[in-house]
Design an enzyme around this catalytic site. Sequence first.
Site: not given
Ligand code: ACO
Length: 429
Positions: A364, A307
Amino acid sequence: MADKAQIIIEGKTYELPVIVGTENERAVDISKLRAETSYITLDNGFGNTGACTSAITFLDGELGILRYRGFPVEQIAEHCTFIETAYLLIYGELPTQTQLDDFSNSFTKQAGLHKDMLNFFDGYPKSGHPMGLLSAMVCSLSGYYPELLNPEPSQDEMKRTAAQLLSKVRTIAACTYRKSVGQTFVPPREDLKYIPNFLHMMFSSPNKDYKIDDTVVDALRVLLILHADHEQNCSTSTVRLVGSSWANMFASISAGVCALWGPLHGGANQEVIEMLEEIHKNGGNVQQYVDKAKDPNSNFRLMGFGHRVYKNFDPRAKIIKKCADDLLNKMGIHDPLLDIAMQLEAAALKDEYFIKRKLYPNVDFYSGIIYKAIGIPKEMFTVMFAIGRMPGWIAHWKEMKENPNSKICRPRQIYVGKTKRDFVPVTSR
Ligand code: ACO
């Protein structure tokens, strides 16, 4: 605590005001930065940018706190109906009995769709995604209520528009579902409350009423409440951004529905179930998927994990996990996907990759297990999220409208394209 921040640009020091919120959140107000320095700030994904002040929802991602108008979400989920929660978010206080009755009655009377609107469903492909239809139908409401399109609406006009949206979103959702399974529409009933009426429109048949189960109603109540608002998330920011141009509430919220659809936002609930189904089909090896999510050469992410704001735990996920467990027990269902979800969570939470990046199950991760147990197909999961989020979208649109300092949202950019060059014809005419 600092009441001014200093920034040194090209050797010159500028003072910027510091804004402090009621929970001591601090911001450097850069609204005059460009005028004074010709510099702007750059913040990819707006992770450090406050787009507005807001009195609706407070969250602290480090401590896992979420409060609606000051009330902890755990207490609201325990004691309130979804309609009371909607009232609280939109109007700032819990309703008195008279206010609640008035608010509820305004929905009951608005639940039906104009007969011409029902024809829209026939023109949409049966296999088309329900979120496309939901967004189109929400925007189309504007055509049926031209008296509610005033760009500077009165309190009464906002109240009437909110009632239309809150009430009709569940009718549209139910019609969309029935269209997708080739069934005729079941009209709403005035004697049923908000959630039972939705279940009736979804699952009754013209000659047999769906038996309303209190356990199901309560699980849906909790889910809708936990989705009701989440401050400046992607879809709510979209609603505010579109509304900032003075676009009407129907159009602004329709745009919010589209933003919610994306798999990184509300669309994740469908993706989670699809991921769990795939793991199940492939033998249930959760570690293989944890490894895939960590692989820098793979785009795969654990859906329902991570998140932007929560860096410790998502308080909503905790409640939903328990709710899923309780519901399945009460209904006597054993869903292997719940076992897989719990194994996946356990495997990820002890993995260095997830620990280091502070990735936890989000809202979710377990919600789809509940929807599935109720009989809601996975293509409808994000539509369910939209029903829940409707009060939040309305509350934010209204708050923005009522703020005399609101401006049209118009970010700037740092241009990195070609510099000026003269035109040379490439094709002959
Ligand atoms: N699985 C694996 N790796 C992940 C995940 C995940 N679900 N989420 C983040 N990471 C990793 C990224 O690859 C990144 O790694 P790095 O530092 O080596 O590059 C690091 O964690 C940071 O991730 P970001 O994408 O920069 O974080 P951001 O805050 O931009 O994204 C998000 C948040 C979009 C929710 C992300 O965690 C994600 O894609 N999760 C999966 C989709 C999801 O469940 N979305 C629902 C969110 S809740 C809602 O909106 C209702």
